[in-house]
Design a protein around this motif. Structure first.
Motif, mmCIF file in Angstrom:
data_model
loop_
_atom_site.group_PDB
_atom_site.id
_atom_site.type_symbol
_atom_site.label_atom_id
_atom_site.label_comp_id
_atom_site.label_asym_id
_atom_site.label_seq_id
_atom_site.Cartn_x
_atom_site.Cartn_y
_atom_site.Cartn_z
ATOM 1 N N ILE A 48 -7.505 -11.063 -1.513
ATOM 2 C CA ILE A 48 -7.730 -9.628 -1.441
ATOM 3 C C ILE A 48 -7.417 -9.056 -2.811
ATOM 4 N N SER A 49 -8.444 -8.472 -3.407
ATOM 5 C CA SER A 49 -8.267 -7.857 -4.717
ATOM 6 C C SER A 49 -9.234 -6.685 -4.772
ATOM 7 N N PRO A 50 -8.760 -5.515 -5.217
ATOM 8 C CA PRO A 50 -9.678 -4.369 -5.264
ATOM 9 C C PRO A 50 -10.633 -4.511 -6.456
ATOM 10 N N PRO A 51 -11.758 -3.785 -6.435
ATOM 11 C CA PRO A 51 -12.714 -3.924 -7.537
ATOM 12 C C PRO A 51 -12.093 -3.701 -8.924
ATOM 13 N N ASP A 52 -11.093 -2.802 -9.013
ATOM 14 C CA ASP A 52 -10.485 -2.578 -10.338
ATOM 15 C C ASP A 52 -9.305 -3.505 -10.585
ATOM 16 N N ARG A 53 -9.036 -4.420 -9.647
ATOM 17 C CA ARG A 53 -7.974 -5.416 -9.768
ATOM 18 C C ARG A 53 -6.582 -4.803 -9.811
ATOM 19 N N GLY A 54 -6.482 -3.525 -9.434
ATOM 20 C CA GLY A 54 -5.194 -2.831 -9.481
ATOM 21 C C GLY A 54 -4.578 -2.678 -8.094
ATOM 22 N N ALA A 55 -4.027 -1.484 -7.838
ATOM 23 C CA ALA A 55 -3.321 -1.236 -6.581
ATOM 24 C C ALA A 55 -4.258 -1.395 -5.384
ATOM 25 N N VAL A 56 -3.768 -2.084 -4.357
ATOM 26 C CA VAL A 56 -4.579 -2.324 -3.160
ATOM 27 C C VAL A 56 -4.586 -1.100 -2.245
ATOM 28 N N HIS A 57 -3.432 -0.426 -2.150
ATOM 29 C CA HIS A 57 -3.315 0.623 -1.121
ATOM 30 C C HIS A 57 -4.137 1.867 -1.450
ATOM 31 N N THR A 58 -4.525 2.037 -2.716
ATOM 32 C CA THR A 58 -5.418 3.139 -3.068
ATOM 33 C C THR A 58 -6.655 2.546 -3.733
ATOM 34 N N SER A 59 -7.526 1.963 -2.930
ATOM 35 C CA SER A 59 -8.712 1.337 -3.530
ATOM 36 C C SER A 59 -9.887 1.431 -2.570
ATOM 37 N N TRP A 60 -11.080 1.252 -3.107
ATOM 38 C CA TRP A 60 -12.290 1.208 -2.290
ATOM 39 C C TRP A 60 -12.566 -0.234 -1.918
ATOM 40 N N LEU A 61 -11.791 -0.736 -1.011
ATOM 41 C CA LEU A 61 -12.020 -2.108 -0.593
ATOM 42 C C LEU A 61 -12.722 -2.063 0.764
ATOM 43 N N PRO A 62 -13.878 -2.701 0.905
ATOM 44 C CA PRO A 62 -14.593 -2.633 2.186
ATOM 45 C C PRO A 62 -13.956 -3.560 3.217
ATOM 46 N N TRP A 63 -12.804 -3.161 3.709
ATOM 47 C CA TRP A 63 -11.981 -4.039 4.554
ATOM 48 C C TRP A 63 -12.752 -4.624 5.723
ATOM 49 N N ARG A 64 -13.437 -3.755 6.433
ATOM 50 C CA ARG A 64 -14.085 -4.203 7.659
ATOM 51 C C ARG A 64 -15.224 -5.181 7.346
ATOM 52 N N GLY A 65 -16.091 -4.767 6.438
ATOM 53 C CA GLY A 65 -17.233 -5.617 6.080
ATOM 54 C C GLY A 65 -16.783 -6.952 5.510
ATOM 55 N N PHE A 66 -15.642 -6.936 4.851
ATOM 56 C CA PHE A 66 -15.155 -8.163 4.232
ATOM 57 C C PHE A 66 -14.424 -9.046 5.243
ATOM 58 N N LEU A 67 -13.499 -8.446 5.990
ATOM 59 C CA LEU A 67 -12.633 -9.273 6.848
ATOM 60 C C LEU A 67 -13.240 -9.626 8.205
ATOM 61 N N GLU A 86 12.548 -6.860 -16.315
ATOM 62 C CA GLU A 86 11.853 -7.176 -17.564
ATOM 63 C C GLU A 86 11.557 -5.903 -18.365
ATOM 64 N N ASP A 87 11.099 -4.873 -17.652
ATOM 65 C CA ASP A 87 10.744 -3.620 -18.319
ATOM 66 C C ASP A 87 11.746 -2.530 -17.937
ATOM 67 N N PRO A 88 11.930 -1.543 -18.836
ATOM 68 C CA PRO A 88 12.741 -0.401 -18.418
ATOM 69 C C PRO A 88 12.025 0.363 -17.310
ATOM 70 N N ALA A 89 12.797 0.873 -16.363
ATOM 71 C CA ALA A 89 12.194 1.636 -15.261
ATOM 72 C C ALA A 89 11.530 2.893 -15.815
ATOM 73 N N ASN A 90 10.471 3.339 -15.173
ATOM 74 C CA ASN A 90 9.878 4.629 -15.545
ATOM 75 C C ASN A 90 9.431 5.359 -14.283
ATOM 76 N N GLN A 91 8.789 6.508 -14.458
ATOM 77 C CA GLN A 91 8.458 7.308 -13.265
ATOM 78 C C GLN A 91 7.203 6.810 -12.548
ATOM 79 N N TYR A 92 6.543 5.801 -13.122
ATOM 80 C CA TYR A 92 5.321 5.272 -12.514
ATOM 81 C C TYR A 92 5.699 4.109 -11.591
ATOM 82 N N PRO A 93 4.762 3.694 -10.732
ATOM 83 C CA PRO A 93 5.128 2.646 -9.773
ATOM 84 C C PRO A 93 5.479 1.314 -10.447
ATOM 85 N N SER A 94 6.431 0.632 -9.830
ATOM 86 C CA SER A 94 6.824 -0.694 -10.328
ATOM 87 C C SER A 94 5.933 -1.753 -9.674
ATOM 88 N N ALA A 95 6.000 -2.953 -10.212
ATOM 89 C CA ALA A 95 5.240 -4.076 -9.643
ATOM 90 C C ALA A 95 5.670 -4.320 -8.194
#
Ligand code: XLS
Ligand code: ZN
Length: 337
Positions: free
Chosen positions: A247-266, A304-313
């Protein structure tokens, strides 16, 4: 009504953190343990390890290093953690080469990766193992080859690779490792881009140990659409060649906010596939930013990285598994809320 289907194992690809597990680096081992232990708390039961080609081609050292890494995981209480491996052919270790010597070297290399997979107690080795990832063919004068010419060129390369992959499949069978070849979008690699091209390739490979991984990102970008996809999945399952799912979204980034065609795929996959589902997110780590033209921010890596206000891995990984579980559940148990 009883339902035979159970929820699959969900793995996370280490591409969230690295392209190299550095198995002989004792410090990095501790980092691996830290990541795995945290990610287990979100529900991940397995991990996909990228196996870097290495520079020395000392395959017995590689094998020893990964054997030691598995031992270390076991000692740290992670014996139940499942592992799959992500392996790629390279420009010089290329089973599709027209040079028989290079082909033999590629076979030795890929066999060494099967050995590593088995040493990690993995049963799936996946990735672009037919045509080297991201190496776009050119003429002798360096002019890129595209479209019809590219397809004619690839025909020869596929025919070169078929007997090598078959031998690799026979070898992998003895090691209880399945080989899952990945069709990858044309933005990333020259071929195979489509499941249909890979199915044609596999028609010339007897060993059923050699099969496919279907990655939702590539399927969405380069696939033939939901109707043909259904027939392809059915065909591959009947052949016993549906070895792995990502499972990888088209932009290869966050899964929970993506246009992934879950039904058609799964929907076509879940009734015929019993293996794990791996979540593959390409974090904006140095190895990926150029090759994948990553404009988005890096999901900062705890430790590894300093924390910031954006989402972590970790946050992105947690949301990815929650979303995936929910979507899978909806397909397996459609009547439940
Ligand atoms: C991509 C693949 C992966 C890498 C190449 O989707 O899963 O194999 O891109 O190593
Ligand atoms: Zn993938």
């Amino acid at each position: 009504m009883s339902n035979q289907l159970s929820l699959p194992d969900i793995y996370l690809s280490f591409f969230m953190f690295t392209t190299n597990m550095k198995p002989d680096d004792l410090d990095y081992r501790k980092t691996i343990i830290q990541h795995i232990k945290k990610l287990q708390t979100y529900g991940y039961t397995g991990f996909e390890f990228p196996i870097a080609p290495g520079v020395t081609q000392d395959y017995s050292k590689d094998l020893q290093d990964y054997t030691n890494l598995r031992c270390y995981l076991d000692e740290q209480g992670l014996a139940n953690v499942k592992i799959s491996t992500n392996v790629g052919a390279t420009q010089t270790l290329d089973p599709s080469s027209s040079d028989p010597k290079q082909q033999q070297q590629a076979l030795e290399y890929l066999k060494s990766r099967v050995d590593i997979t088995a040493a990690l107690r993995g049963e799936i080795m996946m990735g672009p193992i037919v045509i080297p990832y991201g190496v776009f063919p050119t003429t002798d004068c360096g002019t890129p080859i595209w479209s019809d010419e590219l397809q004619e060129h690839l025909k020869i390369r596929y025919a070169n690779a078929q007997p090598i992959l078959n031998q690799l499949g026979e070898y992998a069978k003895c090691k209880n490792v399945k080989l899952a070849i990945e069709p990858i979008t044309h933005w990333e690699t020259p071929g195979p881009n489509k499941l249909s091209q890979l199915i044609e390739f596999l028609n010339g490979v007897d060993s059923k140990q050699v099969g496919v991984v279907i990655d939702s990102a590539h399927e969405t970008l380069d696939g033939d659409g939901p109707d043909i996809f259904k027939t392809q999945v059915k065909h591959l399952a009947e052949q016993g060649r549906l070895h792995y799912i990502q499972i990888s979204p088209p932009d290869r980034g966050a899964v929970h906010t993506s246009w992934l065609p879950w039904r058609g795929f799964l929907e076509p996959i879940m009734p015929v596939y019993q293996g794990p589902i791996a979540i593959e997110i390409f974090n904006a780590i140095p190895d990926f930013v150029n090759s994948l033209r990553l404009t988005r921010r890096k999901f900062w890596i705890p430790g590894e990285d300093p924390a910031n206000q954006y989402p972590s891995a970790y946050e992105i990984a947690e949301k990815a598994i929650k979303t995936t579980q929910k979507k899978v559940q909806k397909i397996i148990y459609p009547k439940q809320k």
